[in-house]
Design a protein around this motif. Structure first.
Motif, PDB file in Angstrom:
ATOM      1  N   ASP A  20       0.826  -1.215   0.000  1.00 40.68           N
ATOM      2  CA  ASP A  20       0.000   0.000   0.000  1.00 40.68           C
ATOM      3  C   ASP A  20       0.858   1.262   0.000  1.00 40.68           C
ATOM      4  O   ASP A  20       0.560   2.218  -0.705  1.00 40.68           O
ATOM      5  CB  ASP A  20      -0.964  -0.015   1.198  1.00 40.68           C
ATOM      6  CG  ASP A  20      -0.228  -0.031   2.531  1.00 40.68           C
ATOM      7  OD1 ASP A  20       0.975  -0.316   2.533  1.00 40.68           O
ATOM      8  OD2 ASP A  20      -0.867   0.236   3.557  1.00 40.68           O
ATOM      9  N   GLY A  21       1.904   1.223   0.792  1.00 37.61           N
ATOM     10  CA  GLY A  21       2.794   2.375   0.850  1.00 37.61           C
ATOM     11  C   GLY A  21       3.433   2.657  -0.498  1.00 37.61           C
ATOM     12  O   GLY A  21       3.582   3.806  -0.908  1.00 37.61           O
ATOM     13  N   MET A  22       3.808   1.605  -1.188  1.00 36.40           N
ATOM     14  CA  MET A  22       4.430   1.772  -2.499  1.00 36.40           C
ATOM     15  C   MET A  22       3.455   2.391  -3.484  1.00 36.40           C
ATOM     16  O   MET A  22       3.810   3.248  -4.282  1.00 36.40           O
ATOM     17  CB  MET A  22       4.872   0.415  -3.040  1.00 36.40           C
ATOM     18  CG  MET A  22       6.064  -0.162  -2.305  1.00 36.40           C
ATOM     19  SD  MET A  22       6.423  -1.796  -2.977  1.00 36.40           S
ATOM     20  CE  MET A  22       8.116  -1.994  -2.472  1.00 36.40           C
ATOM     21  N   VAL A  23       2.215   1.910  -3.417  1.00 35.19           N
ATOM     22  CA  VAL A  23       1.206   2.442  -4.336  1.00 35.19           C
ATOM     23  C   VAL A  23       0.969   3.924  -4.046  1.00 35.19           C
ATOM     24  O   VAL A  23       0.873   4.729  -4.968  1.00 35.19           O
ATOM     25  CB  VAL A  23      -0.107   1.648  -4.218  1.00 35.19           C
ATOM     26  CG1 VAL A  23      -1.231   2.379  -4.918  1.00 35.19           C
ATOM     27  CG2 VAL A  23       0.084   0.272  -4.819  1.00 35.19           C
ATOM     28  N   ARG A  24       0.913   4.259  -2.761  1.00 30.26           N
ATOM     29  CA  ARG A  24       0.740   5.678  -2.428  1.00 30.26           C
ATOM     30  C   ARG A  24       1.888   6.496  -2.984  1.00 30.26           C
ATOM     31  O   ARG A  24       1.688   7.553  -3.583  1.00 30.26           O
ATOM     32  CB  ARG A  24       0.656   5.853  -0.916  1.00 30.26           C
ATOM     33  CG  ARG A  24      -0.694   5.483  -0.363  1.00 30.26           C
ATOM     34  CD  ARG A  24      -0.831   5.878   1.102  1.00 30.26           C
ATOM     35  NE  ARG A  24      -1.688   4.923   1.777  1.00 30.26           N
ATOM     36  CZ  ARG A  24      -1.247   3.941   2.538  1.00 30.26           C
ATOM     37  NH1 ARG A  24       0.050   3.796   2.758  1.00 30.26           N
ATOM     38  NH2 ARG A  24      -2.101   3.109   3.085  1.00 30.26           N
ATOM     39  N   ALA A  25       3.088   6.007  -2.777  1.00 27.72           N
ATOM     40  CA  ALA A  25       4.254   6.726  -3.289  1.00 27.72           C
ATOM     41  C   ALA A  25       4.146   6.871  -4.803  1.00 27.72           C
ATOM     42  O   ALA A  25       4.473   7.913  -5.367  1.00 27.72           O
ATOM     43  CB  ALA A  25       5.529   5.993  -2.902  1.00 27.72           C
ATOM     44  N   ALA A  26       3.661   5.830  -5.445  1.00 27.66           N
ATOM     45  CA  ALA A  26       3.534   5.865  -6.907  1.00 27.66           C
ATOM     46  C   ALA A  26       2.550   6.947  -7.343  1.00 27.66           C
ATOM     47  O   ALA A  26       2.828   7.708  -8.274  1.00 27.66           O
ATOM     48  CB  ALA A  26       3.092   4.500  -7.417  1.00 27.66           C
ATOM     49  N   VAL A  27       1.431   7.021  -6.665  1.00 26.16           N
ATOM     50  CA  VAL A  27       0.442   8.041  -7.014  1.00 26.16           C
ATOM     51  C   VAL A  27       1.056   9.436  -6.876  1.00 26.16           C
ATOM     52  O   VAL A  27       0.962  10.272  -7.778  1.00 26.16           O
ATOM     53  CB  VAL A  27      -0.810   7.938  -6.113  1.00 26.16           C
ATOM     54  CG1 VAL A  27      -1.724   9.142  -6.332  1.00 26.16           C
ATOM     55  CG2 VAL A  27      -1.559   6.649  -6.387  1.00 26.16           C
ATOM     56  N   VAL A  28       1.670   9.654  -5.733  1.00 28.06           N
ATOM     57  CA  VAL A  28       2.242  10.973  -5.477  1.00 28.06           C
ATOM     58  C   VAL A  28       3.343  11.295  -6.491  1.00 28.06           C
ATOM     59  O   VAL A  28       3.454  12.421  -6.968  1.00 28.06           O
ATOM     60  CB  VAL A  28       2.787  11.051  -4.041  1.00 28.06           C
ATOM     61  CG1 VAL A  28       3.550  12.339  -3.830  1.00 28.06           C
ATOM     62  CG2 VAL A  28       1.643  10.954  -3.052  1.00 28.06           C
ATOM     63  N   LYS A  29       4.126  10.303  -6.829  1.00 23.47           N
ATOM     64  CA  LYS A  29       5.181  10.552  -7.810  1.00 23.47           C
ATOM     65  C   LYS A  29       4.599  10.854  -9.185  1.00 23.47           C
ATOM     66  O   LYS A  29       5.127  11.684  -9.922  1.00 23.47           O
ATOM     67  CB  LYS A  29       6.125   9.352  -7.887  1.00 23.47           C
ATOM     68  CG  LYS A  29       7.057   9.279  -6.695  1.00 23.47           C
ATOM     69  CD  LYS A  29       8.033   8.122  -6.806  1.00 23.47           C
ATOM     70  CE  LYS A  29       8.926   8.096  -5.579  1.00 23.47           C
ATOM     71  NZ  LYS A  29       9.873   6.949  -5.608  1.00 23.47           N
ATOM     72  N   GLY A  30       3.522  10.181  -9.500  1.00 17.34           N
ATOM     73  CA  GLY A  30       2.843  10.491 -10.757  1.00 17.34           C
ATOM     74  C   GLY A  30       2.417  11.951 -10.790  1.00 17.34           C
ATOM     75  O   GLY A  30       2.625  12.653 -11.779  1.00 17.34           O
ATOM     76  N   MET A  31       1.867  12.409  -9.665  1.00 21.19           N
ATOM     77  CA  MET A  31       1.478  13.818  -9.593  1.00 21.19           C
ATOM     78  C   MET A  31       2.692  14.712  -9.787  1.00 21.19           C
ATOM     79  O   MET A  31       2.650  15.703 -10.519  1.00 21.19           O
ATOM     80  CB  MET A  31       0.853  14.109  -8.222  1.00 21.19           C
ATOM     81  CG  MET A  31      -0.469  13.421  -7.982  1.00 21.19           C
ATOM     82  SD  MET A  31      -1.164  13.824  -6.344  1.00 21.19           S
ATOM     83  CE  MET A  31      -1.542  15.568  -6.528  1.00 21.19           C
ATOM     84  N   LEU A  32       3.749  14.329  -9.127  1.00 23.25           N
ATOM     85  CA  LEU A  32       4.957  15.150  -9.159  1.00 23.25           C
ATOM     86  C   LEU A  32       5.539  15.237 -10.571  1.00 23.25           C
ATOM     87  O   LEU A  32       6.082  16.265 -10.972  1.00 23.25           O
ATOM     88  CB  LEU A  32       5.981  14.568  -8.187  1.00 23.25           C
ATOM     89  CG  LEU A  32       6.979  15.552  -7.586  1.00 23.25           C
ATOM     90  CD1 LEU A  32       6.294  16.833  -7.154  1.00 23.25           C
ATOM     91  CD2 LEU A  32       7.717  14.905  -6.446  1.00 23.25           C
ATOM     92  N   VAL A  33       5.408  14.148 -11.305  1.00 18.58           N
ATOM     93  CA  VAL A  33       5.905  14.153 -12.682  1.00 18.58           C
ATOM     94  C   VAL A  33       5.286  15.311 -13.462  1.00 18.58           C
ATOM     95  O   VAL A  33       5.968  16.039 -14.176  1.00 18.58           O
ATOM     96  CB  VAL A  33       5.568  12.826 -13.392  1.00 18.58           C
ATOM     97  CG1 VAL A  33       5.704  12.983 -14.905  1.00 18.58           C
ATOM     98  CG2 VAL A  33       6.483  11.712 -12.910  1.00 18.58           C
ATOM     99  N   VAL A  34       3.997  15.466 -13.279  1.00 20.69           N
ATOM    100  CA  VAL A  34       3.321  16.528 -14.025  1.00 20.69           C
ATOM    101  C   VAL A  34       3.548  17.889 -13.381  1.00 20.69           C
ATOM    102  O   VAL A  34       3.655  18.908 -14.049  1.00 20.69           O
ATOM    103  CB  VAL A  34       1.810  16.244 -14.114  1.00 20.69           C
ATOM    104  CG1 VAL A  34       1.132  17.303 -14.963  1.00 20.69           C
ATOM    105  CG2 VAL A  34       1.575  14.872 -14.699  1.00 20.69           C
ATOM    106  N   LEU A  35       3.639  17.885 -12.063  1.00 17.99           N
ATOM    107  CA  LEU A  35       3.805  19.160 -11.354  1.00 17.99           C
ATOM    108  C   LEU A  35       5.166  19.792 -11.593  1.00 17.99           C
ATOM    109  O   LEU A  35       5.285  21.006 -11.681  1.00 17.99           O
ATOM    110  CB  LEU A  35       3.599  18.951  -9.842  1.00 17.99           C
ATOM    111  CG  LEU A  35       2.152  18.773  -9.395  1.00 17.99           C
ATOM    112  CD1 LEU A  35       2.100  18.461  -7.914  1.00 17.99           C
ATOM    113  CD2 LEU A  35       1.356  20.020  -9.709  1.00 17.99           C
TER     114      LEU A  35
END
Lengths: 162, 162
Positions: free
Chosen positions: B136-151
């Motif tokens: 779960d932690g990895m998935v959360r990190a993945a989501v946030v990193k996805g956001m960061l990619v665009v941000l």
DNA sequence: CCGTGATTTGACCTTGTTTGACTTTCTTGG
DNA sequence: CCAAGAAAGTCAAACAAGGTCAAATCACGG
């Protein structure tokens, strides 16, 4: 004859449509009051009409100063090839090939810059590496959804960190 | 209407943001006075909003010359720099609390809109739900990193999908 | 007319906020 | 040293929302 639920839905849609930021906040009690119904009627409308499947996210807080916040995922609800379809298409898991295809498409459409696409590929690679088949796909989907969260901007949104 | 607690929180956050050292000292009584409420209201705000979970440490002294000191652990308004540090901070895994804290911070700083934050919270919830602790932690990190990619949106300005 | 699914209501539940009476801990002047 | 006074802390009750759930009702196709 439009039902009460329909009228409440229409009212909320109206509020959403003219909101500048793509979300509205209401008091359940006030709404119930305006439509002269019990509060749980509002809950019913939210539960049946403003679902994630239809492209909405609802947040709320109880207690003093409580509220209900309805967030629209997309400006124009259900366009055939719109973002709603995209969300659905992504689903729970993405293969490397699917993810790359999506990225390439976005890049060609100018939705993401070359640099962002490259960064995304890197992140996808990093995060999904050394994860067994059921998980890697989930992580890829997670990354892409994270991107989508930021990309699916309501008119007048944020432009990113400079 | 935002609650009294919200307004007190906002005021304290404001003070924190202005302070250069990342901490503020206030008198509980004075605060209560400024907001025309009982002192214990302030205690309530501190207990519910300025928690260690959210990255704050609160110290205080009773008696004459007493005070309350609120120390913000990480959220230094890193305006210009920070992006690299952000990637590092995210790391390989994120707890629900960490992810939400990050989102809250981004929202405060105007890096993401309220709407984007709400969507992100929803995605985070959905994706990480019913995943065992390591994943779960990895998935959360993945989501946030996805956001960061665009941000982390360099020159090529992107405005989102319309 | 009947069964079925959608809507409407209302009683009861959970969570978050506000207040106030009472307690504990410092500082200080005598 | 000690008593007074000045803060801050605790805790529980009263409020203020929103959530749940199931029963009652309604609308309709068969």
């Amino acid at each position: 004859m439009s039902s009460l639920a329909d009228r409440i839905e229409a009212y909320l849609m109206h509020l959403l449509a003219r909101s500048q930021d793509g979300y509205v906040e209401v008091r359940r009690g006030e709404l119930a009051d305006r439509f002269s119904c019990v509060p749980s009627q509002v809950t019913y409308v939210l539960a049946t009409r403003f679902t994630p499947e239809r492209g909405f996210v609802v947040e709320s807080r109880r207690g003093g100063g409580g509220f209900i916040r309805i967030v629209a995922r997309h400006p124009r609800p259900e366009q055939p090839a719109g973002l709603g379809a995209l969300w659905r298409r992504i689903g729970r898991s993405l293969s490397q090939a699917q993810a790359e295809g999506l990225l390439r498409a976005w890049e060609e459409m100018g939705i993401v810059s070359r640099r962002q696409a490259a960064l995304a590929r890197h992140v996808l690679q990093q995060e999904a590496r050394e994860l067994a088949p059921p998980l890697d796909g989930m992580v890829r989907a997670a990354v892409v959804k994270g991107m989508l969260v930021v990309l699916s901007n309501w008119p007048a949104g944020n432009d990113g960190i400079r």
